[in-house]
Design a protein around this motif. Structure first.
Motif, PDB file in Angstrom:
ATOM      1  N   MET A  25       0.746  -1.129   0.150  1.00 52.73           N
ATOM      2  CA  MET A  25      -0.096  -0.245  -0.041  1.00 52.73           C
ATOM      3  C   MET A  25       0.981   1.162  -0.216  1.00 52.73           C
ATOM      4  O   MET A  25       1.985   1.298   0.969  1.00 52.73           O
ATOM      5  CB  MET A  25      -0.839   0.024   1.217  1.00 52.73           C
ATOM      6  CG  MET A  25      -2.033  -1.126   1.229  1.00 52.73           C
ATOM      7  SD  MET A  25      -3.129  -0.894   2.718  1.00 52.73           S
ATOM      8  CE  MET A  25      -3.539  -2.440   2.577  1.00 52.73           C
ATOM      9  N   SER A  26       0.555   1.954  -0.911  1.00 55.43           N
ATOM     10  CA  SER A  26       1.383   3.336  -1.235  1.00 55.43           C
ATOM     11  C   SER A  26       1.158   4.291  -0.104  1.00 55.43           C
ATOM     12  O   SER A  26       1.941   5.221   0.186  1.00 55.43           O
ATOM     13  CB  SER A  26       1.396   3.839  -2.663  1.00 55.43           C
ATOM     14  OG  SER A  26       0.021   4.553  -2.520  1.00 55.43           O
ATOM     15  N   GLY A  27      -0.036   4.471   0.449  1.00 49.49           N
ATOM     16  CA  GLY A  27      -0.415   5.634   1.066  1.00 49.49           C
ATOM     17  C   GLY A  27      -0.663   6.839   0.710  1.00 49.49           C
ATOM     18  O   GLY A  27      -0.773   7.679   1.247  1.00 49.49           O
ATOM     19  N   LYS A  28      -0.842   6.859  -0.576  1.00 48.22           N
ATOM     20  CA  LYS A  28      -1.381   7.804  -1.425  1.00 48.22           C
ATOM     21  C   LYS A  28      -3.007   7.787  -1.327  1.00 48.22           C
ATOM     22  O   LYS A  28      -3.404   7.035  -2.028  1.00 48.22           O
ATOM     23  CB  LYS A  28      -0.773   7.892  -2.990  1.00 48.22           C
ATOM     24  CG  LYS A  28       0.731   8.395  -2.733  1.00 48.22           C
ATOM     25  CD  LYS A  28       1.225   8.375  -4.101  1.00 48.22           C
ATOM     26  CE  LYS A  28       2.219   9.328  -4.555  1.00 48.22           C
ATOM     27  NZ  LYS A  28       1.849  10.494  -3.929  1.00 48.22           N
ATOM     28  N   GLU A  29      -3.756   8.630  -0.846  1.00 49.63           N
ATOM     29  CA  GLU A  29      -4.725   8.511  -0.440  1.00 49.63           C
ATOM     30  C   GLU A  29      -5.788   9.442  -1.280  1.00 49.63           C
ATOM     31  O   GLU A  29      -6.483   9.172  -2.291  1.00 49.63           O
ATOM     32  CB  GLU A  29      -5.345   8.654   0.838  1.00 49.63           C
ATOM     33  CG  GLU A  29      -4.965   7.374   1.538  1.00 49.63           C
ATOM     34  CD  GLU A  29      -5.512   5.950   1.199  1.00 49.63           C
ATOM     35  OE1 GLU A  29      -6.742   5.793   0.937  1.00 49.63           O
ATOM     36  OE2 GLU A  29      -4.696   5.006   1.066  1.00 49.63           O
ATOM     37  N   GLY A  30      -5.800  10.754  -1.032  1.00 52.89           N
ATOM     38  CA  GLY A  30      -6.480  11.924  -1.688  1.00 52.89           C
ATOM     39  C   GLY A  30      -6.791  12.759  -0.851  1.00 52.89           C
ATOM     40  O   GLY A  30      -6.242  13.076   0.192  1.00 52.89           O
ATOM     41  N   TYR A  31      -7.764  13.763  -1.583  1.00 55.50           N
ATOM     42  CA  TYR A  31      -8.375  14.849  -0.844  1.00 55.50           C
ATOM     43  C   TYR A  31      -9.632  14.529  -0.217  1.00 55.50           C
ATOM     44  O   TYR A  31     -10.412  13.935  -1.016  1.00 55.50           O
ATOM     45  CB  TYR A  31      -8.407  16.132  -1.747  1.00 55.50           C
ATOM     46  CG  TYR A  31      -7.200  16.535  -2.474  1.00 55.50           C
ATOM     47  CD1 TYR A  31      -6.558  17.455  -1.445  1.00 55.50           C
ATOM     48  CD2 TYR A  31      -6.975  16.446  -3.410  1.00 55.50           C
ATOM     49  CE1 TYR A  31      -5.167  17.859  -1.937  1.00 55.50           C
ATOM     50  CE2 TYR A  31      -5.762  16.875  -4.179  1.00 55.50           C
ATOM     51  CZ  TYR A  31      -4.710  17.807  -3.350  1.00 55.50           C
ATOM     52  OH  TYR A  31      -3.598  18.251  -3.954  1.00 55.50           O
ATOM     53  N   TRP A  32      -9.911  15.045   1.053  1.00 56.01           N
ATOM     54  CA  TRP A  32     -11.029  15.016   1.697  1.00 56.01           C
ATOM     55  C   TRP A  32     -11.590  16.161   2.289  1.00 56.01           C
ATOM     56  O   TRP A  32     -10.992  16.997   2.745  1.00 56.01           O
ATOM     57  CB  TRP A  32     -10.824  14.386   2.975  1.00 56.01           C
ATOM     58  CG  TRP A  32     -10.267  12.720   2.613  1.00 56.01           C
ATOM     59  CD1 TRP A  32      -9.072  12.214   2.364  1.00 56.01           C
ATOM     60  CD2 TRP A  32     -11.180  11.465   2.858  1.00 56.01           C
ATOM     61  NE1 TRP A  32      -9.153  10.875   2.294  1.00 56.01           N
ATOM     62  CE2 TRP A  32     -10.304  10.626   2.525  1.00 56.01           C
ATOM     63  CE3 TRP A  32     -12.511  11.256   3.430  1.00 56.01           C
ATOM     64  CZ2 TRP A  32     -10.796   9.286   2.738  1.00 56.01           C
ATOM     65  CZ3 TRP A  32     -12.960   9.962   3.375  1.00 56.01           C
ATOM     66  CH2 TRP A  32     -12.101   9.032   3.073  1.00 56.01           C
ATOM     67  N   ARG A  33     -12.986  16.320   1.968  1.00 55.66           N
ATOM     68  CA  ARG A  33     -13.719  17.468   2.594  1.00 55.66           C
ATOM     69  C   ARG A  33     -14.082  16.971   4.083  1.00 55.66           C
ATOM     70  O   ARG A  33     -14.547  15.843   4.101  1.00 55.66           O
ATOM     71  CB  ARG A  33     -14.857  17.930   1.653  1.00 55.66           C
ATOM     72  CG  ARG A  33     -15.675  19.051   2.518  1.00 55.66           C
ATOM     73  CD  ARG A  33     -16.901  19.516   1.617  1.00 55.66           C
ATOM     74  NE  ARG A  33     -18.005  20.058   2.206  1.00 55.66           N
ATOM     75  CZ  ARG A  33     -17.825  21.448   2.037  1.00 55.66           C
ATOM     76  NH1 ARG A  33     -16.917  21.964   1.261  1.00 55.66           N
ATOM     77  NH2 ARG A  33     -18.674  22.430   2.461  1.00 55.66           N
ATOM     78  N   ILE A  34     -14.007  17.879   4.897  1.00 56.28           N
ATOM     79  CA  ILE A  34     -14.442  17.781   6.342  1.00 56.28           C
ATOM     80  C   ILE A  34     -15.357  18.918   6.855  1.00 56.28           C
ATOM     81  O   ILE A  34     -14.942  20.055   6.930  1.00 56.28           O
ATOM     82  CB  ILE A  34     -13.229  17.454   7.310  1.00 56.28           C
ATOM     83  CG1 ILE A  34     -12.472  16.151   6.788  1.00 56.28           C
ATOM     84  CG2 ILE A  34     -13.762  17.184   8.803  1.00 56.28           C
ATOM     85  CD1 ILE A  34     -11.179  16.231   7.568  1.00 56.28           C
ATOM     86  N   GLU A  35     -16.590  18.567   7.225  1.00 55.16           N
ATOM     87  CA  GLU A  35     -17.467  19.454   7.663  1.00 55.16           C
ATOM     88  C   GLU A  35     -17.732  18.722   9.021  1.00 55.16           C
ATOM     89  O   GLU A  35     -17.966  17.802   9.268  1.00 55.16           O
ATOM     90  CB  GLU A  35     -18.812  19.527   7.148  1.00 55.16           C
ATOM     91  CG  GLU A  35     -18.801  19.698   5.693  1.00 55.16           C
ATOM     92  CD  GLU A  35     -20.137  19.433   4.764  1.00 55.16           C
ATOM     93  OE1 GLU A  35     -21.082  19.463   5.265  1.00 55.16           O
ATOM     94  OE2 GLU A  35     -20.099  19.173   3.477  1.00 55.16           O
ATOM     95  N   TYR A  36     -17.650  19.841  10.043  1.00 55.23           N
ATOM     96  CA  TYR A  36     -17.652  19.359  11.620  1.00 55.23           C
ATOM     97  C   TYR A  36     -18.573  20.490  12.542  1.00 55.23           C
ATOM     98  O   TYR A  36     -18.913  21.436  11.880  1.00 55.23           O
ATOM     99  CB  TYR A  36     -16.556  19.526  12.141  1.00 55.23           C
ATOM    100  CG  TYR A  36     -15.645  20.860  11.954  1.00 55.23           C
ATOM    101  CD1 TYR A  36     -15.618  22.024  12.648  1.00 55.23           C
ATOM    102  CD2 TYR A  36     -14.675  20.622  10.714  1.00 55.23           C
ATOM    103  CE1 TYR A  36     -14.904  22.942  12.155  1.00 55.23           C
ATOM    104  CE2 TYR A  36     -13.704  21.718  10.301  1.00 55.23           C
ATOM    105  CZ  TYR A  36     -13.897  22.927  11.125  1.00 55.23           C
ATOM    106  OH  TYR A  36     -13.078  23.810  10.604  1.00 55.23           O
ATOM    107  N   VAL A  37     -19.299  19.666  13.353  1.00 56.35           N
ATOM    108  CA  VAL A  37     -20.214  20.518  14.485  1.00 56.35           C
ATOM    109  C   VAL A  37     -19.935  20.176  15.608  1.00 56.35           C
ATOM    110  O   VAL A  37     -19.606  18.737  16.128  1.00 56.35           O
ATOM    111  CB  VAL A  37     -21.798  19.989  13.983  1.00 56.35           C
ATOM    112  CG1 VAL A  37     -22.808  20.638  14.847  1.00 56.35           C
ATOM    113  CG2 VAL A  37     -22.128  20.245  12.515  1.00 56.35           C
TER     114      VAL A  37
END
Length: 115
Positions: free
Chosen positions: A1-13
């Motif tokens: 596993m390369s560990g190259k995952e990606g971009y994530w949007r995180i919305e929090y409350v």
């Protein structure tokens, strides 16, 4: 596993009902990102149980004091820890629990782009 995952949007409350959002990249076991309040996320992650990312990051407030979604006010430049686990291949928005130095929050995460 390369560990190259990606971009994530995180919305929090938080408990107070305040909310925010940020964009975080998970790449080669490193985490880097920012949020709408000017904060910076840096840290590390590891792939666990084949389908999850465990992350351990530091949040550093930007150049102005801010109020966190937990209701805590922090000074410019102050740092604190954030830890959590998210599923690797989520294309729909998914709710996760995140632990912070100032208490738990709920976050809605979505993977926007895979590397």
């Amino acid at each position: 596993m390369s560990g190259k995952e990606g971009y994530w949007r995180i919305e929090y409350v938080g408990r107070t009902g305040d909310s925010g959002f940020g964009l975080v990249a998970f790449d080669t076991q490193e985490v880097i990102g920012c949020d709408v309040g000017g904060g910076i996320y840096t840290g590390q992650f590891q792939i666990v149980d084949g389908g999850y990312l465990d992350f351990d990051v530091t949040f550093k407030a930007g150049e102005y004091p801010i109020e966190l979604v937990q209701g805590k006010k922090i000074q410019a430049g102050h740092s604190f820890w954030i830890k959590g686990r998210l599923p690797r291949n989520v294309t729909e928005k998914t709710i996760i629990d995140i632990e912070t130095e100032f208490g738990p929050i709920k976050a809605r995460v979505q993977k926007l782009l895979s590397f």
